[in-house]
Write a protein that holds these residues in place. Structure first.
Motif, PDB file in Angstrom:
ATOM      1  N   THR A 156       0.799  -1.225   0.000  1.00 47.62           N
ATOM      2  CA  THR A 156       0.000   0.000   0.000  1.00 47.62           C
ATOM      3  C   THR A 156       0.832   1.276   0.000  1.00 47.62           C
ATOM      4  N   HIS A 157       2.136   1.155  -0.075  1.00 46.05           N
ATOM      5  CA  HIS A 157       2.947   2.365  -0.321  1.00 46.05           C
ATOM      6  C   HIS A 157       2.644   2.926  -1.712  1.00 46.05           C
ATOM      7  N   THR A 158       2.243   2.054  -2.629  1.00 49.07           N
ATOM      8  CA  THR A 158       2.032   2.483  -4.013  1.00 49.07           C
ATOM      9  C   THR A 158       0.644   2.154  -4.543  1.00 49.07           C
ATOM     10  N   SER A 159      -0.185   1.475  -3.756  1.00 52.83           N
ATOM     11  CA  SER A 159      -1.517   1.089  -4.217  1.00 52.83           C
ATOM     12  C   SER A 159      -2.537   1.307  -3.115  1.00 52.83           C
ATOM     13  N   ALA A 160      -3.773   1.601  -3.493  1.00 46.59           N
ATOM     14  CA  ALA A 160      -4.854   1.705  -2.527  1.00 46.59           C
ATOM     15  C   ALA A 160      -5.187   0.319  -1.992  1.00 46.59           C
ATOM     16  N   LYS A 161      -5.332   0.209  -0.672  1.00 47.24           N
ATOM     17  CA  LYS A 161      -5.597  -1.117  -0.091  1.00 47.24           C
ATOM     18  C   LYS A 161      -6.930  -1.677  -0.575  1.00 47.24           C
ATOM     19  N   GLN A 162      -7.870  -0.795  -0.888  1.00 49.38           N
ATOM     20  CA  GLN A 162      -9.186  -1.257  -1.331  1.00 49.38           C
ATOM     21  C   GLN A 162      -9.142  -1.860  -2.731  1.00 49.38           C
ATOM     22  N   LEU A 163      -8.040  -1.660  -3.454  1.00 51.28           N
ATOM     23  CA  LEU A 163      -7.927  -2.178  -4.812  1.00 51.28           C
ATOM     24  C   LEU A 163      -7.028  -3.403  -4.911  1.00 51.28           C
ATOM     25  N   VAL A 164      -6.520  -3.878  -3.770  1.00 52.26           N
ATOM     26  CA  VAL A 164      -5.776  -5.135  -3.803  1.00 52.26           C
ATOM     27  C   VAL A 164      -6.755  -6.234  -4.219  1.00 52.26           C
ATOM     28  N   PRO A 165      -6.401  -7.057  -5.204  1.00 55.08           N
ATOM     29  CA  PRO A 165      -7.385  -7.988  -5.781  1.00 55.08           C
ATOM     30  C   PRO A 165      -7.585  -9.256  -4.969  1.00 55.08           C
ATOM     31  N   VAL A 166      -8.819  -9.715  -4.981  1.00 53.65           N
ATOM     32  CA  VAL A 166      -9.197 -11.032  -4.470  1.00 53.65           C
ATOM     33  C   VAL A 166      -9.770 -11.793  -5.656  1.00 53.65           C
ATOM     34  N   ALA A 167      -9.146 -12.914  -6.005  1.00 51.89           N
ATOM     35  CA  ALA A 167      -9.525 -13.664  -7.211  1.00 51.89           C
ATOM     36  C   ALA A 167      -9.534 -12.729  -8.422  1.00 51.89           C
ATOM     37  N   ASN A 168      -8.509 -11.898  -8.507  1.00 55.95           N
ATOM     38  CA  ASN A 168      -8.269 -10.978  -9.631  1.00 55.95           C
ATOM     39  C   ASN A 168      -9.321  -9.879  -9.767  1.00 55.95           C
ATOM     40  N   LYS A 169     -10.044  -9.579  -8.667  1.00 58.84           N
ATOM     41  CA  LYS A 169     -10.986  -8.462  -8.664  1.00 58.84           C
ATOM     42  C   LYS A 169     -10.770  -7.656  -7.392  1.00 58.84           C
ATOM     43  N   PRO A 170     -10.632  -6.331  -7.491  1.00 53.05           N
ATOM     44  CA  PRO A 170     -10.393  -5.523  -6.284  1.00 53.05           C
ATOM     45  C   PRO A 170     -11.437  -5.781  -5.210  1.00 53.05           C
ATOM     46  N   VAL A 171     -10.982  -5.859  -3.960  1.00 55.52           N
ATOM     47  CA  VAL A 171     -11.902  -6.151  -2.863  1.00 55.52           C
ATOM     48  C   VAL A 171     -12.999  -5.097  -2.777  1.00 55.52           C
ATOM     49  N   LEU A 172     -12.700  -3.855  -3.132  1.00 57.51           N
ATOM     50  CA  LEU A 172     -13.702  -2.792  -3.125  1.00 57.51           C
ATOM     51  C   LEU A 172     -14.888  -3.133  -4.018  1.00 57.51           C
ATOM     52  N   PHE A 173     -14.624  -3.790  -5.143  1.00 60.82           N
ATOM     53  CA  PHE A 173     -15.687  -4.072  -6.112  1.00 60.82           C
ATOM     54  C   PHE A 173     -16.746  -5.015  -5.538  1.00 60.82           C
ATOM     55  N   TYR A 174     -16.337  -5.933  -4.667  1.00 67.01           N
ATOM     56  CA  TYR A 174     -17.307  -6.838  -4.060  1.00 67.01           C
ATOM     57  C   TYR A 174     -18.313  -6.048  -3.220  1.00 67.01           C
ATOM     58  N   GLY A 175     -17.827  -5.042  -2.497  1.00 59.93           N
ATOM     59  CA  GLY A 175     -18.718  -4.205  -1.711  1.00 59.93           C
ATOM     60  C   GLY A 175     -19.657  -3.396  -2.577  1.00 59.93           C
ATOM     61  N   LEU A 176     -19.143  -2.831  -3.669  1.00 61.24           N
ATOM     62  CA  LEU A 176     -19.988  -2.044  -4.566  1.00 61.24           C
ATOM     63  C   LEU A 176     -21.071  -2.918  -5.197  1.00 61.24           C
ATOM     64  N   GLU A 177     -20.716  -4.138  -5.539  1.00 61.27           N
ATOM     65  CA  GLU A 177     -21.714  -5.053  -6.100  1.00 61.27           C
ATOM     66  C   GLU A 177     -22.792  -5.394  -5.078  1.00 61.27           C
ATOM     67  N   ALA A 178     -22.387  -5.572  -3.818  1.00 65.41           N
ATOM     68  CA  ALA A 178     -23.366  -5.874  -2.765  1.00 65.41           C
ATOM     69  C   ALA A 178     -24.321  -4.705  -2.553  1.00 65.41           C
ATOM     70  N   ILE A 179     -23.807  -3.487  -2.632  1.00 67.41           N
ATOM     71  CA  ILE A 179     -24.638  -2.291  -2.483  1.00 67.41           C
ATOM     72  C   ILE A 179     -25.664  -2.217  -3.615  1.00 67.41           C
ATOM     73  N   ALA A 180     -25.212  -2.440  -4.838  1.00 71.59           N
ATOM     74  CA  ALA A 180     -26.126  -2.394  -5.980  1.00 71.59           C
ATOM     75  C   ALA A 180     -27.183  -3.495  -5.884  1.00 71.59           C
ATOM     76  N   GLU A 181     -26.781  -4.691  -5.439  1.00 76.22           N
ATOM     77  CA  GLU A 181     -27.726  -5.801  -5.304  1.00 76.22           C
ATOM     78  C   GLU A 181     -28.797  -5.504  -4.268  1.00 76.22           C
ATOM     79  N   ALA A 182     -28.483  -4.628  -3.304  1.00 76.70           N
ATOM     80  CA  ALA A 182     -29.460  -4.254  -2.278  1.00 76.70           C
ATOM     81  C   ALA A 182     -30.440  -3.192  -2.772  1.00 76.70           C
ATOM     82  N   GLY A 183     -30.293  -2.776  -4.033  1.00 80.44           N
ATOM     83  CA  GLY A 183     -31.218  -1.815  -4.615  1.00 80.44           C
ATOM     84  C   GLY A 183     -30.840  -0.364  -4.424  1.00 80.44           C
TER      85      GLY A 183
END
Length: 355
Positions: A18-45
């Motif tokens: 995280t000296h050079t990258s946002a921690k929220q964009l470190v990938p899990v299964a090649n997708k940033p961890v932040l994206f899982y949260g955004l998808e959950a928010i959208a799924e909640a309407g």
């Protein structure tokens, strides 16, 4: 209802990544961890998203854009320093207006989404609703104290002597009443505006604060061990898919994803594992629970239970396990290697390892 996602933290526990990258964009299964949260928010309407960002704002804005890829409309809210979760609510006051909102920490990972939680909040209309989970060491978290009937009667942030083993998960739902609480806060001993203090204010004001135990899986992906565990969990659910090229001299065993443009030659890949777009795996072994990022190169090496970020190169290395390897890293042989290597390497590192 709106969503407020906090993505401004510095990620000290994931350094040097995280000296050079946002921690929220470190990938899990090649997708940033932040994206899982955004998808959950959208799924909640929910469609209106406020993203609290800090020094890594440019990287996060480039990744999320206007939010339309997730079915969201994103508004970016700059935070000059990570001054606490309640400070994020404070600077989002104009964006949030007088609407209910869900606050989601951008580096948290929750299996099962938040739709049920959001639905319950809409039905019961408490001033706040929190999620709790039992943890081994509650001193590292915000901790809730419940009465005999399970009502929340007190909260503390990282207490030396916890009153329970129930830690707050990084998802909260609030009515507009929380703004009155936040306006009254003073910085804690940590120099931050604590969301636990804001919720405690609501309790002492006689307002209703509800809680529920997390029934699924939750992780704060703030350190390497937890990142690898979440990566393992996500890979458990992948389905086999081969969009790239795998030669006749290679063997794919189990649930392996080879993304388009990836090449696997004279290698053995044991799933669950994912080989990112444009990556090359040659004369190598890729073991279970490994994510190889886009445009990586793995040659003459063995790697298992690891995350490799895009454009990294691993060549001629006997074995790597339980490692998080950053963008553009080079791992090469050096004399007198041990049988296995455990690495946490920042972006653009160059490491020599004997073979």
């Amino acid at each position: 209802m709106k969503a407020l996602v906090l993505a401004g933290g510095s990620g000290t526990r994931l350094r040097p990544i995280t000296h050079t990258s946002a921690k929220q964009l470190v990938p899990v299964a090649n997708k940033p961890v932040l994206f899982y949260g955004l998808e959950a928010i959208a799924e909640a309407g929910i469609t209106e998203l406020g993203l609290v960002v800090g020094d890594t704002h440019a990287e996060i804005e480039a990744a999320v854009g206007d939010g339309s890829a997730f079915g969201l409309r994103a508004t970016y809210l700059r935070q000059e320093a990570p001054l606490g979760l309640a400070h994020g609510v404070l600077i989002a006051r104009e964006f949030l207006g007088d609407e209910d909102f869900v606050m989601y920490l951008g580096d948290n990972f929750i299996v099962g989404g938040i739709s049920e939680l959001v639905g319950r909040f809409a039905r019961e209309r408490p001033a706040a609703q929190i999620m709790l989970t039992k943890v081994a060491d509650p001193r590292q978290f915000g901790v809730a104290e419940l009465d005999a009937e399970g009502r929340v009667i007190g909260l503390e942030e990282k207490p030396e002597r916890p009153k329970s083993d129930l830690a707050l998960v990084g998802v909260y739902l609030f009515s507009p009443a929380v703004h009155d609480a936040v306006a009254e806060l003073k910085p804690s001993w940590r120099g931050e505006l604590e969301i636990t203090d804001a919720i405690q204010w609501l309790i002492e004001a006689g307002l209703r604060v509800e809680s529920s135990l997390v029934s699924g899986y939750w992780k704060d992906t703030g350190n390497v061990t937890d990142m690898l565990e979440v990566n393992r969990l996500v890979l458990e659910s992948v389905e086999r898919s081969v969009g790239g090229r795998v030669d006749a001299g290679s063997e794919l065993i189990g649930r392996v994803v080879v993304e388009p443009g990836a090449v696997v030659e004279s290698s053995r890949v044991v799933g669950p594992a994912i080989i990112g777009a444009g990556a090359l795996v040659r004369d190598s072994y890729v073991g279970p629970f490994t994510s190889i990022g886009a445009a990586c190169t793995v040659t003459g090496s063995e790697i298992e239970y690891s995350i490799v970020l895009p454009r990294a190169s691993i060549a001629g290395v006997g074995r790597i396990e339980a490692s998080l390897i950053g963008h553009d890293v080079e791992v090469t042989p050096a004399p007198n290697t041990p049988r296995a290597h455990r690495l946490v390497l920042g972006d653009h590192s160059k490491v020599q390892i004997s073979s």
